[in-house]
Design an enzyme around this catalytic site. Structure first.
Site, PDB file in Angstrom:
ATOM      1  N   ASP A 113      32.601 -25.192  -7.124  1.00  0.00           N
ATOM      2  CA  ASP A 113      33.682 -24.502  -7.836  1.00  0.00           C
ATOM      3  C   ASP A 113      34.346 -23.442  -6.969  1.00  0.00           C
ATOM      4  O   ASP A 113      33.731 -22.940  -6.024  1.00  0.00           O
ATOM      5  CB  ASP A 113      33.074 -23.722  -9.006  1.00  0.00           C
ATOM      6  CG  ASP A 113      33.026 -24.551 -10.269  1.00  0.00           C
ATOM      7  OD1 ASP A 113      33.728 -25.576 -10.339  1.00  0.00           O
ATOM      8  OD2 ASP A 113      32.283 -24.180 -11.170  1.00  0.00           O
ATOM      9  N   GLU A 160      41.691  -2.563 -33.846  1.00  0.00           N
ATOM     10  CA  GLU A 160      41.450  -1.675 -32.703  1.00  0.00           C
ATOM     11  C   GLU A 160      40.020  -1.811 -32.191  1.00  0.00           C
ATOM     12  O   GLU A 160      39.558  -1.007 -31.387  1.00  0.00           O
ATOM     13  CB  GLU A 160      41.732  -0.212 -33.111  1.00  0.00           C
ATOM     14  CG  GLU A 160      43.185   0.055 -33.467  1.00  0.00           C
ATOM     15  CD  GLU A 160      44.122  -0.297 -32.332  1.00  0.00           C
ATOM     16  OE1 GLU A 160      45.100  -1.032 -32.577  1.00  0.00           O
ATOM     17  OE2 GLU A 160      43.853   0.109 -31.183  1.00  0.00           O
ATOM     18  N   PRO A 211      39.088  -5.532 -24.192  1.00  0.00           N
ATOM     19  CA  PRO A 211      39.849  -5.219 -22.987  1.00  0.00           C
ATOM     20  C   PRO A 211      39.195  -4.072 -22.201  1.00  0.00           C
ATOM     21  O   PRO A 211      39.451  -3.894 -21.017  1.00  0.00           O
ATOM     22  CB  PRO A 211      41.229  -4.811 -23.498  1.00  0.00           C
ATOM     23  CG  PRO A 211      41.216  -4.942 -24.954  1.00  0.00           C
ATOM     24  CD  PRO A 211      39.871  -5.368 -25.416  1.00  0.00           C
ATOM     25  N   ARG A 214      29.653 -25.233 -19.070  1.00  0.00           N
ATOM     26  CA  ARG A 214      29.830 -26.221 -18.000  1.00  0.00           C
ATOM     27  C   ARG A 214      28.785 -26.043 -16.899  1.00  0.00           C
ATOM     28  O   ARG A 214      28.597 -26.947 -16.080  1.00  0.00           O
ATOM     29  CB  ARG A 214      31.223 -26.157 -17.406  1.00  0.00           C
ATOM     30  CG  ARG A 214      31.556 -24.867 -16.692  1.00  0.00           C
ATOM     31  CD  ARG A 214      33.015 -24.817 -16.290  1.00  0.00           C
ATOM     32  NE  ARG A 214      33.332 -25.820 -15.283  1.00  0.00           N
ATOM     33  CZ  ARG A 214      33.058 -25.676 -13.978  1.00  0.00           C
ATOM     34  NH1 ARG A 214      32.459 -24.588 -13.533  1.00  0.00           N
ATOM     35  NH2 ARG A 214      33.380 -26.617 -13.120  1.00  0.00           N
TER      36      ARG A 214
END
Ligand SMILES: NC(=O)c1ccno1
Length: 242
Positions: A172, A115, A88, A157
């Site tokens: 896209d 963590e 994160p 992809r």
């Protein structure tokens, strides 16, 4: 491209063998190896974590286990690799990053849990190879495995031959800096909702203009930051007239 994933939950990566990714592996476009980090532990409990220095909640993944695992995984293939650590606290993973990764010969993913991984692991490998700490969004997952699934699909992809129609990737969302506009298929009317007439007109110029306008509208409404980030020459006179 070769992809290695090191994790304490190999089963989490089973979807990499399914559908589009599974076909890419089957046709040799993608070579994926998943490794169980616990294979590099030497104690009866196969411990991979310990309490954090300085105190605080949770546990931190131990550097020596990761070091032994990554040394072996990296040595298993001579191709130059980029180490990718989902967290994160990482830099945002974007479509541009997906394109950059698609040009790599090899990606090695380290899936943290608890963590996270002792910072010295990233610092150690960053001295001898490219290392990215990346985030797939401003939220916290239980581990890096789901983020790896997201990144691998976004990258795979883009590899030549993986998508049936290469134009799909070229058109896209984000390919021109904008979100894709709405899409429609048969029937012409569904529960009283009709397909926009211009899309049934056969007038390719008008259709292209309509699609561009809807993409600009959607992007301005949902992601004004993308509009602000467009290069000065990205919008033509017709765009600005919208
Ligand atoms: N937001 C993220 O990419 C992430 C990775 C692990 N936990 O959260």
């Amino acid at each position: 491209m070769r992809i290695d994933v090191v994790t304490i939950f190999p089963g989490y990566l089973a979807p990499l063998r399914e559908a589009l990714l599974g076909r890419a592996v089957g046709t040799g476009l993608l070579d994926i190896a998943v490794h169980d980090l616990r294979d590099w532990t030497h104690d009866v409990h196969q411990a991979v974590d310990d309490a954090p220095y300085g105190g605080g909640p949770g546990m931190v993944m131990r550097p020596h286990v990761w070091g032994e695992a990554l040394d072996d995984v990296l040595a298993a293939d001579p191709r130059p690799a980029r180490l990718v650590v989902p967290t994160p606290a990482g830099r945002p993973f974007t479509q541009a990053a997906a394109h950059a990764y698609a040009a790599q010969e090899r990606l090695v993913f380290a899936c943290g849990r608890y963590e996270g991984i002792d910072q010295r692991v990233v610092d150690h490998y960053a001295a001898s190879m490219p290392v990215d700490e990346i985030s797939i969004g401003d939220y916290v997952l239980v581990g890096g495995e789901v983020a790896v699934l997201v990144v691998v699909e976004a990258v795979a992809r883009l590899l030549p031959g993986v998508l049936g129609n290469p134009r799909s990737a070229a058109e896209d969302s984000f390919s021109d800096g904008l979100l894709e506009g709405p899409a429609y298929t048969r029937p012409e009317v569904w529960r009283g909702h009709a397909v926009p007439e211009v899309l049934r007109s056969g007038n390719h110029g008008a259709i292209a203009r309509w699609r561009r306008d809807r993409a600009l509208e959607r992007t301005a409404e949902r992601r004004p930051d993308l509009i602000a980030a467009l290069p000065p020459d990205a919008l033509d006179e017709a765009d600005r007239a919208l």
